[in-house]
Write an enzyme that holds these catalytic residues in place. Structure first.
Site, PDB file in Angstrom:
ATOM      1  N   GLY A 144     -23.356  10.858  -3.975  1.00 20.11           N
ATOM      2  CA  GLY A 144     -23.415   9.833  -4.996  1.00 20.11           C
ATOM      3  C   GLY A 144     -23.450   8.452  -4.364  1.00 20.11           C
ATOM      4  N   CYS A 145     -23.791   7.459  -5.171  1.00 22.05           N
ATOM      5  CA  CYS A 145     -23.940   6.101  -4.636  1.00 22.05           C
ATOM      6  C   CYS A 145     -22.596   5.499  -4.224  1.00 22.05           C
ATOM      7  CB  CYS A 145     -24.649   5.214  -5.651  1.00 22.05           C
ATOM      8  SG  CYS A 145     -23.968   5.277  -7.321  1.00 22.05           S
TER       9      CYS A 145
END
Length: 339
Positions: A144-145
């Site tokens: 994920g970011c």
């Protein structure tokens, strides 16, 4: 040439994959899929796109025949279902379906079940930490970011055993593209412009992902406090992380310089130099800085990335490069857009 398919090509991360891979010297895009725009050409949906390929329905048999690797940019649970139907194809999933060691944790946070999930079949795709395992992986769970920004900023200390795992506080600020293309009043211009707000406080889905990987790095089960914020910009994440360590600021700086010294995309800044999200705009680069608050004996780590590139599609391409023994920066050696 590596034959590439993109399932979910019209979302923000899918479009970013198209942008990057169109200019990749070793890639040919052979399949594009979109549930919303099947039957239309990509440049009819997005006239700015240089690709005129027709967006197709998902056909596992056709994909398996025409692709060497497939990127999936789909909602939770959907990528896993499709990936299981693909034969002799390597998968890089930009969602959460292949990120977790324990399917029960995934089910708890995403309210989805993954039938017959085998965590040994997949590799967590933070390239700088797991490139040796990524080389031979069939399934890669792209991070994920937020986890990308936080793990890159803390990995050297965690792996060195120099971070107090009892006290980790993370404050992250993200551009609104991280929420995807879904329509919501919360993401409208009138709500976001000139404003800043916290969201999903203490319950963001990226928390267990960060805790899983940070625990593996230090060899101890840890928990963190994480508060994400939306800021009125399109791209970028800035994470500020507060930790305790017995190392001096100079020792931390030297540790990070040595740890990331050979990395092409990770840049360690001298203490006192603090990065801006603008430095990473449209690029696969990450910048990390640090400071020490001697009054409270707290180390402050700061990292910036572009959430759609290093935080998603760029890192996915970086993983593909590793999987196919290409130069790691192939298709990714572009500078940030500035100003």
């Amino acid at each position: 040439m590596i034959r590439v398919g993109i399932i979910g090509a019209t979302g923000y991360t899918g479009l970013e994959l198209v942008r990057i891979l169109t200019n990749h010297p070793d890639v040919k895009i052979t399949f594009l899929s979109s549930r919303s725009f099947a039957g239309k050409k990509l440049n009819d949906v997005y006239p700015f796109s240089l690709k005129n390929e027709t967006l197709e329905e998902i056909d596992p048999e056709k994909i398996s025949k025409n692709c060497d690797v497939v990127f999936t940019a789909l909602p939770a649970g959907v990528s896993y279902e499709i990936a299981r139907k693909l034969k002799d194809v390597r998968i890089i999933d930009l969602g959460a379906d292949f990120r977790f060691d324990d399917p029960a944790v995934y089910e708890e946070w995403y309210s989805k079940k993954l039938p017959d999930y085998d965590p040994t079949e997949r590799v967590y795709g933070l390239t700088e930490l797991y490139r040796e395992k990524i080389k031979n992986a069939r399934f890669v769970g792209n991070p994920g970011c937020y986890p990308t920004s936080v793990l890159l900023a803390t990995a050297p200390l965690l792996k060195n055993g120099s971070l107090d795992e009892e006290t980790i506080i993370v404050d992250s600020k993200s551009g609104v593209s991280g929420a995807g293309k879904k329509e919501s009043i919360d993401y409208s211009f009138s709500e976001l412009s000139g404003s800043l707000k916290a969201y999903n406080v203490s319950k963001h889905r990226h928390v267990p992902e960060m805790e899983q990987e940070m625990s593996k790095l230090c060899g101890k089960r840890l928990k963190l406090v994480f508060t994400p914020h939306l800021v009125p910009m399109v791209r970028g994440i800035l994470s500020t992380i507060y930790v305790k360590t017995d190392l001096s600021l100079d020792e931390v700086y030297e540790l990070y310089r040595e740890y990331y010294g050979k990395e092409k995309f990770i840049h360690v800044l001298q203490p006192g130099v603090y990065p801006s999200t603008k430095w990473t705009y449209g690029s696969n680069h990450a910048f990390i800085s640090m400071a020490k608050d001697d009054r409270t004996d707290t180390l402050i780590l700061i990292s910036v990335i572009d959430n759609l590139v290093k935080g998603a599609s760029g890192q996915a391409v970086q993983n593909m490069n590793v999987m196919f023994s290409l130069a790691e920066d192939a298709g990714l050696s572009f500078n940030p857009i500035y100003p």
